[in-house]
Scaffold this active site. Sequence first.
Site, PDB file in Angstrom:
ATOM      1  N   ARG A   1      -1.203  68.277   2.890  1.00 32.41           N
ATOM      2  CA  ARG A   1      -0.160  67.303   3.240  1.00 32.41           C
ATOM      3  C   ARG A   1      -0.779  66.102   3.942  1.00 32.41           C
ATOM      4  O   ARG A   1      -1.631  66.265   4.818  1.00 32.41           O
ATOM      5  CB  ARG A   1       0.869  67.954   4.161  1.00 32.41           C
ATOM      6  CG  ARG A   1       1.901  66.982   4.669  1.00 32.41           C
ATOM      7  CD  ARG A   1       2.956  67.659   5.501  1.00 32.41           C
ATOM      8  NE  ARG A   1       2.513  68.115   6.792  1.00 32.41           N
ATOM      9  CZ  ARG A   1       2.353  67.334   7.857  1.00 32.41           C
ATOM     10  NH1 ARG A   1       2.573  66.039   7.793  1.00 32.41           N
ATOM     11  NH2 ARG A   1       1.971  67.859   9.012  1.00 32.41           N
TER      12      ARG A   1
ATOM     13  N   GLU B   1       9.580  72.550   6.130  1.00 34.81           N
ATOM     14  CA  GLU B   1       8.274  73.212   6.015  1.00 34.81           C
ATOM     15  C   GLU B   1       8.396  74.597   5.387  1.00 34.81           C
ATOM     16  O   GLU B   1       7.411  75.144   4.885  1.00 34.81           O
ATOM     17  CB  GLU B   1       7.616  73.287   7.409  1.00 34.81           C
ATOM     18  CG  GLU B   1       6.138  73.614   7.343  1.00 34.81           C
ATOM     19  CD  GLU B   1       5.416  73.523   8.682  1.00 34.81           C
ATOM     20  OE1 GLU B   1       5.898  72.812   9.590  1.00 34.81           O
ATOM     21  OE2 GLU B   1       4.354  74.168   8.814  1.00 34.81           O
TER      22      GLU B   1
ATOM     23  N   LEU C   1       7.840  65.064   8.380  1.00 35.93           N
ATOM     24  CA  LEU C   1       9.135  64.607   8.914  1.00 35.93           C
ATOM     25  C   LEU C   1       9.924  63.930   7.801  1.00 35.93           C
ATOM     26  O   LEU C   1      11.135  64.123   7.653  1.00 35.93           O
ATOM     27  CB  LEU C   1       8.912  63.640  10.076  1.00 35.93           C
ATOM     28  CG  LEU C   1       8.059  64.161  11.243  1.00 35.93           C
ATOM     29  CD1 LEU C   1       8.030  63.145  12.379  1.00 35.93           C
ATOM     30  CD2 LEU C   1       8.590  65.492  11.767  1.00 35.93           C
TER      31      LEU C   1
ATOM     32  N   SER D   1      -2.723  63.644  18.040  1.00 39.90           N
ATOM     33  CA  SER D   1      -2.145  63.059  16.827  1.00 39.90           C
ATOM     34  C   SER D   1      -3.159  62.318  15.955  1.00 39.90           C
ATOM     35  O   SER D   1      -4.064  61.641  16.450  1.00 39.90           O
ATOM     36  CB  SER D   1      -1.049  62.077  17.238  1.00 39.90           C
ATOM     37  OG  SER D   1      -0.684  61.295  16.135  1.00 39.90           O
TER      38      SER D   1
ATOM     39  N   GLY E   1      18.123  77.475  11.073  1.00 35.80           N
ATOM     40  CA  GLY E   1      17.123  76.535  11.578  1.00 35.80           C
ATOM     41  C   GLY E   1      17.758  75.211  11.949  1.00 35.80           C
ATOM     42  O   GLY E   1      18.673  74.722  11.256  1.00 35.80           O
TER      43      GLY E   1
ATOM     44  N   ARG F   1      -6.651  64.917   6.060  1.00 39.15           N
ATOM     45  CA  ARG F   1      -6.987  65.957   7.039  1.00 39.15           C
ATOM     46  C   ARG F   1      -7.965  66.993   6.508  1.00 39.15           C
ATOM     47  O   ARG F   1      -8.863  67.429   7.219  1.00 39.15           O
ATOM     48  CB  ARG F   1      -5.705  66.656   7.474  1.00 39.15           C
ATOM     49  CG  ARG F   1      -4.838  65.720   8.238  1.00 39.15           C
ATOM     50  CD  ARG F   1      -3.494  66.302   8.541  1.00 39.15           C
ATOM     51  NE  ARG F   1      -2.759  65.320   9.321  1.00 39.15           N
ATOM     52  CZ  ARG F   1      -1.513  65.477   9.719  1.00 39.15           C
ATOM     53  NH1 ARG F   1      -0.853  66.582   9.410  1.00 39.15           N
ATOM     54  NH2 ARG F   1      -0.913  64.541  10.420  1.00 39.15           N
TER      55      ARG F   1
ATOM     56  N   GLY G   1      15.627  72.477  13.142  1.00 43.21           N
ATOM     57  CA  GLY G   1      14.626  71.421  13.230  1.00 43.21           C
ATOM     58  C   GLY G   1      15.130  70.223  12.444  1.00 43.21           C
ATOM     59  O   GLY G   1      16.333  70.101  12.156  1.00 43.21           O
ATOM     60  N   LEU G   2      14.220  69.354  12.070  1.00 47.11           N
ATOM     61  CA  LEU G   2      14.682  68.153  11.361  1.00 47.11           C
ATOM     62  C   LEU G   2      15.356  68.501  10.046  1.00 47.11           C
ATOM     63  O   LEU G   2      16.348  67.877   9.663  1.00 47.11           O
ATOM     64  CB  LEU G   2      13.511  67.199  11.156  1.00 47.11           C
ATOM     65  CG  LEU G   2      13.123  66.487  12.451  1.00 47.11           C
ATOM     66  CD1 LEU G   2      11.884  65.640  12.257  1.00 47.11           C
ATOM     67  CD2 LEU G   2      14.271  65.640  12.978  1.00 47.11           C
TER      68      LEU G   2
END
Length: 637
Positions: free
Chosen positions: A435, A425, A441, A284, A40, A330, A42-43
């Site tokens: 979350r 993740e 991030l 967003s 991977g 959320r 990603g970040l």
Amino acid sequence: MPLDAKIPGGPLAQKWDRHRFELKLVNPANKRKFEIIVVGTGLAGGSASATLAELGYDVKTFCIQDSPRRAHSIAAQGGINAAKNYPNDGDSIWRLFYDTVKGGDFRSREANVYRLAQLSNDIIDHCVAQGIPFARDYGGLLANRSFGGAQVSRTFYARGQTGQQLLLGAYSALSRQIGAGKVKMFERREMLDLVVINGQARGIIVRNLVTGQIERHDSHAVVLCTGGYGNVFFLSTNAMASNVTAAYRAYKRGAYFANPCFTQIHPTCIPVHGAYQSKLTLMSESLRNDGRVWVPKNPGDKRSPQQIPESDRDYFLEEKYPSFGNLVPRDVASRNAKEQCDMGKGVGATGLAVYLDFENAINRDTKSVIEKKYGNLFQMYEKITGEDPYQTPMRIYPAVHYTMGGLWVDYNLMSSIDGLFVMGEANFSDHGANRLGASALMQGLADGYFIVPYTIGGYLAGAQFPEVNTDHSAFKDAEHDAQSRLNKLLSINGKRTVDDFHKELGLIMWEYCGMARNNQGLEKAQKLVRQLRAEFWENVKVPGSAADFNQSVERVGRVADFLEFGELMIIDALARQESCGGHFNEDFQTEGHEAKRDDENFCYAAAWGFSGDDGQPQLHKEHLVFENVELTQRSYK
Ligand SMILES: Cc1cc2nc3c(=O)[nH]c(=O)nc-3n(C[C@H](O)[C@H](O)[C@H](O)COP(=O)(O)OP(=O)(O)OC[C@H]3O[C@@H](n4cnc5c(N)ncnc54)[C@H](O)[C@@H]3O)c2cc1C
């Protein structure tokens, strides 16, 4: 069996420092003797590969895409949290820690979350040094904005493309190491299996997606940074290639899978508009800084938003949660939007949407200020819907976005298999049952830049490594398993496409294991998933050949895994007889329709162990101990 998270002793604020001191070090000259596989880019994976190589380890890095910088992290829009307290509005490491534990509905590990809050500040310094163009205020200081579940402004951002800018930073650091020969980059490879020898992760099996060839790669440790599994729902905001395969294959080799039923449904996405859609678009969370969420007061009111006067509007989040208003977390915002639509107050043709309205903000701050903050998001909305959000409110609805569940890891980010580390993740670590925005991030970069570089050293310095290469029988067997499975899938030659099965699975998961669940529905879903899986193995059709670039071949393996994994999510949801965060079982709710936890019986992370294709997954519990935070009913009122 209770699980040991290996949380260091001592006061919360000193655990990480003390642990780093106590961890064994690898002598600098010995680091080049160790090979580490990172899956991977990603970040999490990009930052880990670059940092491990910088330290002197030999790294082999793998990704599905044609370039490391096309990982899904590039899609992240709104920002990254840190407890810098630049706006001087009352933030601190402790507050970020507390907000995150509370936001996760008290189902995360205190020690990990505190460390995350501590490291958040280092991440910003590191990224600024890399040249990440964070937004700045008039005087040149880094700007902050607010995200859900917090009453302070702690989110650093680069317009609506924070993930892209952060990933370019990690990618640049990675490229430097590729150039220096310390990272060997394998693009267009998909990990199909983990190779475990004498209880240690010693390599992986991958498929070269261009030639179709199956390859073996060995190492001293494996780091999975393969992202989340939200695409089990078919429709989600995740990139098309996001999948569960690497994590699920590791689960089948002995890694425990924690809290698979904890899915995040994001409240502000562009609503589904047709049966042929394959992707959903996020608007967003940063938009809730200025946008106001409302529906018509009266069910069935079909007037256009401009025709509905203030007196006929219901700003339901501001009404119900006066302290946090539109910036509730959320899970809370999503459930309330659903509730309004269930009452017949939803807007748009389907009735499955609520308004996100910027009229007040534009009148107050001017259009050009709003454009500077969110211009690219407004443009994206207009391109997709054909409506101008400067003139008419956006229509939004909750959609699958993020997965808090993932492979279980201890404080060192090591899974239940020695030498298998999991980050970003793909692990279950820091977010509990929900979350908070802008913290994925933060977690991915904390894991990659600042945690695994220490903890993997502790493992490598302390373990014994028998001589192993890719001729070992475990590699041959794993390669054989992967090839046979693929051959079997290709030989079925049935009548339904891979996507057709995937869509049906997604609908089952959304209906019965989505925003709201109940026991009856979950039991029904388990049967439906089993039936669908049985049909899949008899009736799936994969056009073309496996000997070249063929995305149907890629997808068939991923969907086969989703069809097994979906059942694990349902089993986990059924086992957790409470509501918490993103896991909302309708049978467990307060009078105000909030999630009702049962701390006496369910204050644990549920880590599932594989026990054969015909066996029931075994539940292992990590009991969560809260020494610094009082368990309370979450309130944002
Ligand atoms: C639209 C959107 C906006 C978001 N905005 C924000 C935000 O503003 N702030 C925030 O904090 N979070 C945000 N998130 C969440 C955040 O972007 C992700 O959680 C995070 O980027 C995940 O990073 P990662 O490194 O763990 O995985 P990813 O970036 O998903 O990378 C996964 C990597 O693994 C590779 N891979 C996967 N499977 C395999 C396999 N089998 N074999 C080989 N390679 C494999 C892929 O090729 C890829 O390189 C957002 C998410 C979405 C969907």
